[in-house]
Scaffold this motif. Sequence first.
Motif, PDB file in Angstrom:
ATOM      1  N   VAL A  70       1.719  -7.019  -8.947  1.00 28.33           N
ATOM      2  CA  VAL A  70       2.677  -5.984  -9.338  1.00 28.33           C
ATOM      3  C   VAL A  70       2.427  -4.734  -8.503  1.00 28.33           C
ATOM      4  O   VAL A  70       1.297  -4.391  -8.192  1.00 28.33           O
ATOM      5  N   SER A  71       3.494  -4.122  -8.076  1.00 27.26           N
ATOM      6  CA  SER A  71       3.402  -2.805  -7.460  1.00 27.26           C
ATOM      7  C   SER A  71       4.466  -1.950  -8.135  1.00 27.26           C
ATOM      8  O   SER A  71       5.339  -2.467  -8.830  1.00 27.26           O
ATOM      9  N   TYR A  72       4.390  -0.650  -7.942  1.00 26.19           N
ATOM     10  CA  TYR A  72       5.310   0.231  -8.654  1.00 26.19           C
ATOM     11  C   TYR A  72       6.100   1.077  -7.659  1.00 26.19           C
ATOM     12  O   TYR A  72       5.564   1.513  -6.640  1.00 26.19           O
ATOM     13  N   LEU A  73       7.358   1.283  -7.992  1.00 23.99           N
ATOM     14  CA  LEU A  73       8.243   2.014  -7.099  1.00 23.99           C
ATOM     15  C   LEU A  73       8.319   3.493  -7.445  1.00 23.99           C
ATOM     16  O   LEU A  73       9.136   4.214  -6.889  1.00 23.99           O
ATOM     17  N   SER A  74       7.509   3.928  -8.412  1.00 21.63           N
ATOM     18  CA  SER A  74       7.475   5.356  -8.676  1.00 21.63           C
ATOM     19  C   SER A  74       6.090   5.756  -9.145  1.00 21.63           C
ATOM     20  O   SER A  74       5.291   4.912  -9.553  1.00 21.63           O
ATOM     21  N   LYS A  75       5.825   7.050  -9.077  1.00 22.83           N
ATOM     22  CA  LYS A  75       4.483   7.535  -9.379  1.00 22.83           C
ATOM     23  C   LYS A  75       4.078   7.275 -10.818  1.00 22.83           C
ATOM     24  O   LYS A  75       2.908   7.089 -11.122  1.00 22.83           O
ATOM     25  N   ASP A  76       5.064   7.287 -11.725  1.00 26.56           N
ATOM     26  CA  ASP A  76       4.681   7.139 -13.136  1.00 26.56           C
ATOM     27  C   ASP A  76       4.365   5.689 -13.517  1.00 26.56           C
ATOM     28  O   ASP A  76       3.892   5.424 -14.606  1.00 26.56           O
ATOM     29  N   ARG A  77       4.603   4.770 -12.627  1.00 30.51           N
ATOM     30  CA  ARG A  77       4.188   3.376 -12.791  1.00 30.51           C
ATOM     31  C   ARG A  77       4.632   2.758 -14.111  1.00 30.51           C
ATOM     32  O   ARG A  77       3.854   2.088 -14.795  1.00 30.51           O
ATOM     33  N   ASP A 112     -20.441 -19.474  11.895  1.00 33.34           N
ATOM     34  CA  ASP A 112     -20.443 -19.073  10.493  1.00 33.34           C
ATOM     35  C   ASP A 112     -19.574 -17.836  10.239  1.00 33.34           C
ATOM     36  O   ASP A 112     -19.702 -17.202   9.211  1.00 33.34           O
ATOM     37  N   VAL A 113     -18.703 -17.519  11.169  1.00 37.57           N
ATOM     38  CA  VAL A 113     -17.786 -16.408  10.925  1.00 37.57           C
ATOM     39  C   VAL A 113     -16.407 -16.958  10.557  1.00 37.57           C
ATOM     40  O   VAL A 113     -15.834 -17.750  11.293  1.00 37.57           O
ATOM     41  N   ILE A 114     -15.949 -16.557   9.423  1.00 38.57           N
ATOM     42  CA  ILE A 114     -14.602 -16.957   9.021  1.00 38.57           C
ATOM     43  C   ILE A 114     -13.739 -15.712   9.043  1.00 38.57           C
ATOM     44  O   ILE A 114     -14.105 -14.695   8.450  1.00 38.57           O
ATOM     45  N   ILE A 115     -12.638 -15.789   9.700  1.00 37.61           N
ATOM     46  CA  ILE A 115     -11.738 -14.644   9.742  1.00 37.61           C
ATOM     47  C   ILE A 115     -10.331 -15.135   9.405  1.00 37.61           C
ATOM     48  O   ILE A 115      -9.731 -15.896  10.134  1.00 37.61           O
ATOM     49  N   ARG A 116      -9.874 -14.726   8.235  1.00 36.41           N
ATOM     50  CA  ARG A 116      -8.593 -15.236   7.720  1.00 36.41           C
ATOM     51  C   ARG A 116      -7.675 -14.080   7.399  1.00 36.41           C
ATOM     52  O   ARG A 116      -8.124 -12.982   7.056  1.00 36.41           O
ATOM     53  N   SER A 117      -6.396 -14.371   7.457  1.00 39.98           N
ATOM     54  CA  SER A 117      -5.422 -13.306   7.219  1.00 39.98           C
ATOM     55  C   SER A 117      -4.341 -13.779   6.260  1.00 39.98           C
ATOM     56  O   SER A 117      -3.991 -14.962   6.218  1.00 39.98           O
ATOM     57  N   SER A 118      -3.836 -12.873   5.507  1.00 40.60           N
ATOM     58  CA  SER A 118      -2.682 -13.172   4.660  1.00 40.60           C
ATOM     59  C   SER A 118      -1.836 -11.917   4.565  1.00 40.60           C
ATOM     60  O   SER A 118      -2.344 -10.808   4.738  1.00 40.60           O
ATOM     61  N   ASN A 119      -0.574 -12.106   4.326  1.00 44.13           N
ATOM     62  CA  ASN A 119       0.290 -10.949   4.125  1.00 44.13           C
ATOM     63  C   ASN A 119       0.496 -10.714   2.638  1.00 44.13           C
ATOM     64  O   ASN A 119       0.562 -11.650   1.854  1.00 44.13           O
ATOM     65  N   ILE A 120       0.581  -9.474   2.294  1.00 43.01           N
ATOM     66  CA  ILE A 120       0.842  -9.109   0.904  1.00 43.01           C
ATOM     67  C   ILE A 120       2.096  -8.254   0.911  1.00 43.01           C
ATOM     68  O   ILE A 120       2.108  -7.165   1.499  1.00 43.01           O
ATOM     69  N   SER A 121       3.159  -8.771   0.339  1.00 40.66           N
ATOM     70  CA  SER A 121       4.442  -8.059   0.440  1.00 40.66           C
ATOM     71  C   SER A 121       4.844  -7.485  -0.909  1.00 40.66           C
ATOM     72  O   SER A 121       4.487  -8.008  -1.966  1.00 40.66           O
ATOM     73  N   PHE A 122       5.592  -6.418  -0.858  1.00 43.35           N
ATOM     74  CA  PHE A 122       5.984  -5.699  -2.081  1.00 43.35           C
ATOM     75  C   PHE A 122       7.487  -5.786  -2.266  1.00 43.35           C
ATOM     76  O   PHE A 122       8.241  -5.518  -1.337  1.00 43.35           O
ATOM     77  N   GLY A 123       7.906  -6.139  -3.467  1.00 44.92           N
ATOM     78  CA  GLY A 123       9.344  -6.116  -3.750  1.00 44.92           C
ATOM     79  C   GLY A 123       9.810  -7.366  -4.454  1.00 44.92           C
ATOM     80  O   GLY A 123       9.137  -8.393  -4.499  1.00 44.92           O
ATOM     81  N   LEU A 124      10.971  -7.249  -5.046  1.00 49.56           N
ATOM     82  CA  LEU A 124      11.561  -8.338  -5.810  1.00 49.56           C
ATOM     83  C   LEU A 124      13.067  -8.210  -5.673  1.00 49.56           C
ATOM     84  O   LEU A 124      13.599  -7.097  -5.623  1.00 49.56           O
ATOM     85  N   ASN A 125      13.712  -9.337  -5.633  1.00 55.29           N
ATOM     86  CA  ASN A 125      15.169  -9.340  -5.565  1.00 55.29           C
ATOM     87  C   ASN A 125      15.771  -8.399  -6.612  1.00 55.29           C
ATOM     88  O   ASN A 125      15.406  -8.455  -7.783  1.00 55.29           O
ATOM     89  N   VAL A 151       4.547  -8.328  -6.332  1.00 51.69           N
ATOM     90  CA  VAL A 151       3.751  -8.418  -5.121  1.00 51.69           C
ATOM     91  C   VAL A 151       3.579  -9.898  -4.822  1.00 51.69           C
ATOM     92  O   VAL A 151       3.260 -10.679  -5.713  1.00 51.69           O
ATOM     93  N   LYS A 152       3.865 -10.242  -3.587  1.00 56.14           N
ATOM     94  CA  LYS A 152       3.816 -11.650  -3.224  1.00 56.14           C
ATOM     95  C   LYS A 152       2.786 -11.816  -2.127  1.00 56.14           C
ATOM     96  O   LYS A 152       2.662 -10.969  -1.245  1.00 56.14           O
ATOM     97  N   HIS A 153       2.017 -12.899  -2.203  1.00 54.45           N
ATOM     98  CA  HIS A 153       1.080 -13.146  -1.112  1.00 54.45           C
ATOM     99  C   HIS A 153       1.436 -14.464  -0.443  1.00 54.45           C
ATOM    100  O   HIS A 153       2.147 -15.283  -1.004  1.00 54.45           O
TER     101      HIS A 153
END
Lengths: 475, 520
Positions: B377-384, B427-440, B392-394
Motif C-alpha cells: 500500500v502507498s498513499y496519495l496524500s500526506k494524511d494517509r 557468493d555475491v548475489i545481486i538481484r533487482s525488482s521493481n516496486i510500482s505505485f498505483g491502482l487502476n 503497491v505492486k512488485h
Amino acid sequence: MGDRDNDDSENSPLLSSGSSMDIELTGCGATPFCNPKSFVHRYLIILVLICFLSFGSYFCYDNPAALQDTMIKDLNINEGNFMAFYSFYSWPNVVLCMFGGYLIDRIFGVRLGAIIFSIFVTCGQVVFAFGALINSYPLMCFGRFVFGIGGESLAVAQNTFAVKWFQGKALNMVFGLQLSFSRVGSTVNMNVMQPIYDYIDKSTHGYKCLGIALFVGAFMCVFSLILGGILAVLDKRADRILKRKSLSAEEMIRFRDIFTFGFPFWFISIICVAYYVAVFPFIGLGLVFFEMKFGMSPTSANAVNSLVYIVSAVASPVFGFLIDRSGKNVFWVLLGITVTLACHMLLAFTFLNPYISMVIMGLSYSVLASALWPMVALIIPAHQLGTAYGIMQAIQNLGLAVISLTAGIIVDENGYLILEVFFMAYLCLALIAGVLLYLWDASNGGQLNLSARVRHLQQAKEKAEDTDNGDRLVQ
Amino acid sequence: MRPLLEYGHSVWQPQHKTLCSDVEDVQRRATKLLASIQDKPYPERLATLRLPSLEFRRKQGDMIDLWKYIHGVYDTDRPHFDIEKTRDTRGNSLKINKHRCRLNLRNNSFSHQVLETTFWPNCKDYPSSCQIARSLGNNVVYTKASTKEHDNLYYIFSTIGIPSIVLARATGADSDLMFNWDKLMNQSLENSISFKKAEGLKVNYMYAVAFTRLIEYNDTQDSADLNNKELTLKDWIFRNFTDFFWDTLPLKSGGSNEFVFNSTSDFHSPNESNNGSLSFSFLVSGADGRASELPALERTANLTQFDFVLDNFTPSFSKSRFALETVLVSLSKNKNMSIDETQSIDDEYSPGVFTINNWLSCPSNQMETGFLQWKPVSYLSKDRGRKSATKVKHYEIVDIKDRNSEVAMVKSSIVEAFFGDVWNRNDVIIRSSNISFGLNGDGFYLKNNYTVWSSSVGYGKPPADSISTTVIIIIAAGLGIPVILIIFGGIYTVFRRLRGQSGYQAISNGSLNHNNPQVN
C-alpha cells in the motif's frame, strides 16, 4: 385475511349473495381483462402498475451516481457537495416517511397519497433539473429535498397498494417483484443516463446539457405519475365493484395507535434495521475490501460488489413465490439472517472466493426481503398499514444513515476485520429479534409462521363465516 | 512529532523557493562537475541554502532529544558509552529477545540495545575530502546498534552514487566502522569503509539495499502494471539515481536516529519550474513498537523503517505513475531470493491491507537473512487515509549480475565501499525488482501530486503481524454474547413448550382476527 370482505358484510347487510360481485359489469368490465375480480386483471394490470409506480423515483434517485463525474465537472462542485445530493434525500426521510405513511392512513388514503407523493417526486426532479440548467447548486439541493419528501412516502404507498390487492394471495411474491423493479430502475438509470448525457452533449455543453439530461429523469417521474393516476382510478372502481368499505371515523388511525402495534411489529422493525445495516453499508465499503483482501482488479471487485443487487433482482420474485406456496414467513426470515451471517463470516475469516459468499448473500437477502415486509400486513390492520410501513422505513433510513457513517469510521480506525465483526454483531441482533418474534408468535397463536396450507384453510373458513354472517343478517 | 516536522518543512520550503532560482544553476552545474570540484563558491552558496534547513534540524534534534530523554536512550557524540542498566541479549533466538524486550518495557528500560547514529562519520579526520562530499550532498550516516554481548548491527546509509543502505551483523567484539573520506571521494570507492580491528570480531552477514532508478511511465491504459504490453517506448522515463543531487545533512545528528535524504533536483526537465522533492526518510528502530502512521509497520530492534516520498513532483505525463527499481546485494552462498507474500485476515493495523511482503536476501536461513518488508500500500496524500490509499505492486526478481549499467550504479555507491570489489565472486548475489505505485482508477500520481511508501530494512526474521488481544476480545464479545443468548433462550423455550404444550393448540384458531374483534 379477508378483513375487508368481513367488514363489508357486517356493515352493509343488503344482499345475501356469498359473492360480493353485485354490480352488473358490462362491456370491457365483463372481460377478465378489466374485471377487478379476475386473475388476469390483478396480475396483468394492477401488478404492473404497482411495480412501475415507483419506477420513476428509483430511476431518479440514482441520477447523481450515474452522472457523478460529469456532475462534479459541470457544476464545479467537490465530492462533499456531491454527496450532499444524497444527504438531502436520506436525512429528512428519517422522519418524513413516517408522516407520509400516517398521512396516507389518516387523510389522503392510498390513492390520493400515491398521486400526491408522485407529484412531489416529479416536482423535486424538475426543480433538480432546473437547478442544473441554471447552474444553481442550492436549488438542486432543494430539488433533492422535495424529491425525498415524495420518494420514500411513495414507497410506503406502493407497499400499501400491494397489500390491498394481494393480501393472502401472492403478497410475498409481489414484494419480491417490487424489490426487483427498484433494482431494475436504478440499473436502467446507471446504464442509460451517461449515453443520454453524451447524446445531448453533441449540441449543448456543460451544466445546460446536464440539466436537459436530468429532465429525461423527470419524464420518467411523469410516466410513473400517470400510471399512479390510472392505478387510482382502477382501485376506486374496484372498491366500488368489490364493495370494499371506506373507513368510519372511529376506525381512522390516531397517532397514539402506533403504541398499540404490539411486540411483533417492533421485532420486525428491529430485524429490518439490524439486517439492512449489515448488508448495504457493507456494499458501500466493499470495493476496497475485495480489491485488497482478495486481490481483485477494480472491475471485478465492482462486479462482485454489485452481485447482491443483481442476484436479488432476479431471485426475490422467485423466492417470494416460493414463500407464498410454503408460508412459514418467520422461518424464512430466520434462514435469511443466518445465511447472511454465515456469508459475512466467510468474507471475514476466510479467503474463499467472494463470488460465492456474495451470491449467497444476494439470495439470502432476497429471501429475507420478500418474507419480512409482508409479515407486517399480517399483524397490523389495514387502516394502519401506511403508518406501520412508514415507521419501518423511517427506522431503516435512520439505521442506514447512522451506520454508514459509523462503518466508515470503523474501517478507517480499525480495519475491515472489526467492521465485519460489527456487521455480524448486528446480524446476531437481528437473529435474536427473529427468535423472539418466533417465540412471541408461537405463544400467541403462531399466526405469522403458519404454513400456506393452513393459512388458506383459515381464509376459506373465514370466508364461510362471513357468508354465514351475511345470510343470518338477511334472515 | 510529524506535524511539527512538516511544519518545519513548510517553513523552509518557501524560503528555499526564493533562493531556488539563484542556486538552481549552481546545483545543476555541481552535479555535472562531479570530478572537478575545487571551486569554493559552491559549498559557500550551498551553505547559505542549508541555513534554514539547519534551523529545522535543530528543532527536530531538540524534539528527539526530548524523546530520547523520556525513553532513556543514552546519546553522545563519542561512540563510547557505558550503560549499567539491565540489558538482554540479542542472541541467536530473536524470538526470545523480543519477549525479553517486552518485559524490559515493563521495567521501564528501553535499552536492551543501544543505538548511536553519526552523521558524516570520521569527517574530522579527512577535512578537505569531507568538505567536498558535503558540498556535493554525498551524505553518509552510520548507525551502530550494539548490545553488551557484542552482538551488533552496523548500518550505513548513504547518497553517494545512489541511495543505499548497507547492513552488517558482527559478533564477538565491539568494533566500529572506519570511514576513509579520501577514498570515498575517489573514483574507486573500494575499501573506503572497514571495521576497526578488534580481537575476536566476526562478521556474520552483510547485505545491502540500493535504489538504482526512478521509473516514470505514462499509464495510458490505466493498468498500473509495468508489464503492460501496450506501453510504447515513448511512454517511459528512466531516471538514474546517480543523476540526483541530495541535500546535505548537518554535521551532527544531535542524538537523533531519524534523518532524511531529500532531493530537490529538477530531474532534468529544464522547462518546468519545479519545487518538487523526492526523499527517503529513515528511522532506525532500537526497540519493539509500531509506526504511528499508516501502514503502521511493526518495529523491532533489528530494523530501520523508511518512507519514500514523491512530493509535488511535476509528472511528465498526465497519466504518470512511478516505480522504484530496487536492488538487493547479499554476500552468501545461497543463490535464492524470494519475495514472500503473507496473507492475513486481520487488517487492524493498516485498514484495508491484508498482505505483508518480505523480500528475503537469504530465505533458507531465517536467522542469517536480510529483509526488505513492506505492505502493498502507498498513499496519495500526506494524511494517509483510506481514501488516498493505493496499491503497491512488485515484480519478479531478476539477476542483474551481468547488467553492466545497474552493476555500475551499485559500484558507485557505498555497497562497493564496504563490500569491496566482490562482483565476480560466486557468493555475491545481486538481484533487482521493481516496486510500482498505483491502482487502476486511483486518479494517477497527478491527482494529489504526492505518493508515500513505507518499508522496513532489517536483519533476521522479519516481524509478522498477529491478531491483537483487543480484536479477539471484540470478536468473542460481538459473536459470543448473541450465541449464548440464543442457546439459553432456546433451551428455556423448549422447556416452556414441553410444559405447556397443551395450551397452544386451542389458541391458534381463535386469535386470527384479534385485531378486528368480531361484532357478533
